[in-house]
Each structure stands twice: as structure tokens, then as C-alpha cells.
Design an enzyme around this catalytic site. Sequence first.
Site, PDB file in Angstrom:
ATOM      1  N   CYS A  56       0.830  -1.204   0.000  1.00 21.66           N
ATOM      2  CA  CYS A  56       0.000   0.000   0.000  1.00 21.66           C
ATOM      3  C   CYS A  56       0.868   1.260   0.000  1.00 21.66           C
ATOM      4  O   CYS A  56       2.017   1.250   0.467  1.00 21.66           O
ATOM      5  CB  CYS A  56      -0.877   0.037   1.242  1.00 21.66           C
ATOM      6  N   GLU A  58       0.501   3.871   1.843  1.00 17.09           N
ATOM      7  CA  GLU A  58       0.781   4.339   3.198  1.00 17.09           C
ATOM      8  C   GLU A  58       1.992   3.615   3.786  1.00 17.09           C
ATOM      9  O   GLU A  58       2.853   4.227   4.416  1.00 17.09           O
ATOM     10  CB  GLU A  58      -0.440   4.115   4.105  1.00 17.09           C
TER      11      GLU A  58
HETATM   12 ZN   LIG Z   1      -3.294  -0.230   3.081  1.00 14.40          ZN
END
Ligand SMILES: [Zn+2]
Length: 149
Positions: A56, A58
Site C-alpha cells: 500500500c 501508506e
Molecule cells: Zn493499506
Amino acid sequence: MDDKTRDRLIALAREAAAKAHAPYSRFHVGCAVMAEDGSVVTGANMENACYRLGLCAEQSALTAAQHAFGLGRITHVAVAGGPNSNGTIAGEDIITPCGGCRQAIAEAASLSGRDIVVISASATGEEVLEMTISQLLPAGFGADVLPET
Ligand SMILES: [Zn+2]
């Protein structure tokens, strides 16, 4: 946080989304992480032909943050993205961190004791939701319940 700083973080997250490696989902997400002193690092999602190895945005940005200034100094996280259609990342839906990323942000928050502000935005940055990590992950699991080592 003033509007100018918030707009800057969203813009950096949107720029990062353009650099995602997402040939399978074509869903580009970018993330900007800011430290106490205003330093910012970014990351984007990175997919893999072995789908479960995808990363991801993030977590990509949090890794960069750890190396640049340390997880314990994070104050804000901004996320933006959407489906990539012919090089344009569009969509009006606000992109919030997935459950795993909320857990990763909570880990950073536990280091400083600071309730990190998470700014979630649409692909264009026009739609924005601002919440703290404790609001996004209520009753979360943390190191405080682990036995001391
Ligand atoms: Zn995530």
C-alpha cells in the site's frame, strides 16, 4: 493545520499516486507523511504479479518516513488516489487507509503518543475527509497489551 499545509500534503499525495506501480488493479494511491518540523516524504502503492505481495501507498511512505525522520515524529498522513484511466487518475471517492495501514499508522502514533491526523482525499483532491488515527481505528490493538520483553 492550516489550509495551505493541508493542500500541500494532498498535492504531494496526488503527485505520488502518479508514480504508483499498479498495472493489475490500475488503482493508483499516493501518500504523503509529514513530520513535526514540516519535512515530508511520499510513497505510492506497488503491486506485484504475485498479487498478495502488493504494498500500500501508506506503508511505502511510512517506510520512507522511518528512514528520513523516524516514525515517532509523524504528525500528519495524507492519502489520495483513484482509478487510472489512460494516464489520468480520476474518481470522486475519498480514499481512506485500509485496515492494515490504519494499524501501521497507529504503530507510529504509539511511539509519540500523538493522535496522528489522517487526511483522506479523492483523486482530484476536491473531496477531503480529515480524521485522527484513533477515530479511524477505535479500540485498536497495540504494543501496550503485549507482555514486556
Ligand atoms: Zn493499506
